[in-house]
Structures are given as C-alpha cells and as structure tokens.
Scaffold this active site. Structure first.
Site, mmCIF file in Angstrom:
data_model
loop_
_atom_site.group_PDB
_atom_site.id
_atom_site.type_symbol
_atom_site.label_atom_id
_atom_site.label_comp_id
_atom_site.label_asym_id
_atom_site.label_seq_id
_atom_site.Cartn_x
_atom_site.Cartn_y
_atom_site.Cartn_z
ATOM 1 N N ASN A 98 0.860 -1.189 0.000
ATOM 2 C CA ASN A 98 0.000 0.000 0.000
ATOM 3 C C ASN A 98 0.900 1.243 0.000
ATOM 4 O O ASN A 98 1.434 1.627 1.032
ATOM 5 C CB ASN A 98 -0.903 -0.035 1.251
ATOM 6 C CG ASN A 98 -1.804 1.179 1.334
ATOM 7 O OD1 ASN A 98 -1.889 1.971 0.393
ATOM 8 N ND2 ASN A 98 -2.495 1.332 2.457
ATOM 9 N N HIS A 127 -10.052 1.222 4.454
ATOM 10 C CA HIS A 127 -8.799 1.464 5.183
ATOM 11 C C HIS A 127 -9.068 2.503 6.270
ATOM 12 O O HIS A 127 -9.854 3.435 6.068
ATOM 13 C CB HIS A 127 -7.721 1.958 4.208
ATOM 14 C CG HIS A 127 -6.367 1.998 4.837
ATOM 15 N ND1 HIS A 127 -5.991 3.012 5.687
ATOM 16 C CD2 HIS A 127 -5.326 1.132 4.787
ATOM 17 C CE1 HIS A 127 -4.760 2.766 6.121
ATOM 18 N NE2 HIS A 127 -4.328 1.631 5.588
ATOM 19 N N GLU A 131 -6.426 -4.739 10.293
ATOM 20 C CA GLU A 131 -5.441 -3.660 10.455
ATOM 21 C C GLU A 131 -5.765 -2.850 11.706
ATOM 22 O O GLU A 131 -6.485 -1.837 11.620
ATOM 23 C CB GLU A 131 -5.486 -2.717 9.242
ATOM 24 C CG GLU A 131 -5.007 -3.337 7.960
ATOM 25 C CD GLU A 131 -4.245 -2.310 7.116
ATOM 26 O OE1 GLU A 131 -3.158 -2.628 6.668
ATOM 27 O OE2 GLU A 131 -4.745 -1.187 6.950
HETATM 28 P P1 PGA Z 1 2.107 0.424 7.787
HETATM 29 O O1 PGA Z 1 0.727 0.669 7.065
HETATM 30 O O2 PGA Z 1 2.686 -0.862 7.265
HETATM 31 O O3 PGA Z 1 2.920 1.611 7.432
HETATM 32 O O4 PGA Z 1 1.816 0.344 9.247
HETATM 33 C C1 PGA Z 1 -0.153 -0.386 6.799
HETATM 34 C C2 PGA Z 1 -1.430 0.166 6.228
HETATM 35 O O5 PGA Z 1 -1.861 1.246 6.657
HETATM 36 O O6 PGA Z 1 -2.026 -0.470 5.347
#
Ligand code: PGA
Length: 248
Positions: free
Chosen positions: A6, A92, A162
């Site tokens: 992402n 998200h 997440e």
């Molecule tokens: P990060 O983000 O790996 O920087 O924690 C993950 C995401 O927000 O999908």
C-alpha cells in the site's frame, strides 16, 4: 502468501513508481509462493497497470462510492478495473478517518464486486481494552460490510485486519503472532455465520500494521494469516526486497 504494498501517498512520481514495479518483477521471477500486489495512487496505477502482463497485480487504494456520471473528481470501480486493477482496498482506517462510514464501505464493496474487482476489506479497532470490546467492534465492522452481499459475493471478499494502534509504527510495536492467531480465528468464526458450509475457511485473511522485515517471517509462520498489507516498509526498495525474500 498475498503481499499487498500500500503505497498510500508516499510514492508521488512515475520514475520511482516504475523503479519499484521493476524491482517487484525481478523479485518474484521464478517463485510461485508469493503474489505481489501493488497499490499505487490512482494516476500512477493507470500508468503502470495498463497492459501489464507481469505476475505483479494491482489494487486500487480506494474506490468511489458513486457509480459514474456527473461526479467530478471521483474514480469509480469501473475506471479502476478498466485501468488494470484486480483488487480494491476498501475501508482502510485512513479512509474511515476521512469520513467513510460502515454504510459507505458496504456500498463500495458492492461496486467493486459488480465490476470484477476483488475487495480487500480493512477492519481494525482503534485500541485494545482488557474486556474484549475490540472483538465486538471487529464483528460489527465485518458484519455491516458484508451482510447485504449475496453468499457468492461474500466468498470473494478478502479481509485485512489492520488495528489502528499498530499502523505506521515499527515492528516492535506491531501485533504479536499469538495475538494475531486469535484474531484470525475470530474473524473466521464471524465469517462462518455469513458463509455457507466450510467456505469461511477459504476466505483470505491478511494482516496490516507495521509489517517490516523484522517481523514478517514470524507473523507468517505462526499466526495463520494468508498475507499482509504493508505500508511504509513497501515503499523503500531495500525493505521491500527484504520483505519478499523473508516470506518467499
Ligand atoms: P504500515 O501501514 O505498514 O505503514 O503500518 C499499513 C497500512 O496502513 O495499510
């Protein structure tokens, strides 16, 4: 393993986007265990994904809640599909913080599916408590997103857990494999209420939140996840290479 990079709004120029894409292609050459998916900002997705015949696949970071017409500035599921996206990240926490409600997320899931995109539905609590309220929170986010879909559509949804408290931190502050294992089982238990027979066992469940080269192998080996949604560690060529090497 499904590894979704992402890029958020970190990658802003085509040269850098092309370099990361080329690197990804080199890293997956000759190996079959990991599918790498890139989620660039929409315009860059169009530039990279159109006519793509490599094993690397593309995901929209979000899609419009509208279905086209007089909607200035909106990028619909149909446009993403036409540009070469295969997946769409939906719900998200950064989009939820910008105003996406559970109802909007349910609509977006339906639009993605209607245009052949595989939705990657993000769910995750803001913080942990000792009474287990975060589990009810996850149940609610998951249930409200998928309940109006048909059983056939529900089977296509990928769930990405997440937790907000783990996003944009470091591996040391991310979830531990045994805690993640519990959540993966819980998500499958909730899914089993919405999917016929044993089909919830086939839903892909991903984890995102400070996945880095330091923790990816441990999380992959002992948590039961089917892959990862990776933000900051996926936009640096060195850590991106290490991530793919660690799990391949
Ligand atoms: P990060 O983000 O790996 O920087 O924690 C993950 C995401 O927000 O999908």
């Amino acid at each position: 393993m499904l590894l979704v990079a992402n890029w958020k709004a970190y990658v802003e120029d085509i040269k850098r986007a092309k370099e990361l894409f080329s690197l990804g292609k080199r890293l997956v050459r000759g190996q079959r265990t990991t599918t790498v998916v890139l989620a660039p900002p929409s315009v860059l997705l169009g530039a990279l994904a159109l006519g793509n015949s490599s094993p690397i696949l593309f995901a929209a970071q979000d899609i419009s809640a509208t279905t086209g017409g007089a909607q200035t500035g909106e990028v619909t599921a149909q446009v993403y599909a036409a540009a070469g996206a295969v997946y769409a990240i939906i719900g998200h926490s950064e989009r939820r913080a910008a105003g996406d409600s559970n109802a909007v997320i349910a609509e977006k899931l339906a639009h993605a599916l209607a245009h052949g995109l595989v939705p990657i539905l993000c769910i995750g609590e803001k913080e942990r408590d000792t009474e287990g309220r975060y589990l009810s929170f996850l149940r609610e986010e998951l249930t409200l997103a998928i309940k109006s879909l048909s059983p056939k559509e529900r089977r296509k949804v990928i769930v990405a857990y997440e937790p907000e408290w783990a996003i944009e931190k470091t591996a040391a502050l991310a979830i531990h494999a045994d805690d993640l294992c519990e959540i993966v089982l819980y998500i499958r238990k909730v899914l089993a209420e919405f999917l016929p027979g044993k089909s919830s066992a086939h839903t892909l469940v991903l984890y995102g939140g400070s996945v880095e080269p330091a923790n990816i192998r441990d999380l992959a080996a002992s948590s039961g996840v089917d892959g990862f949604l990776i933000g900051h560690a996926s936009i640096d060529p060195k850590t991106f290479s290490q991530l793919i090497k660690e799990i391949s």
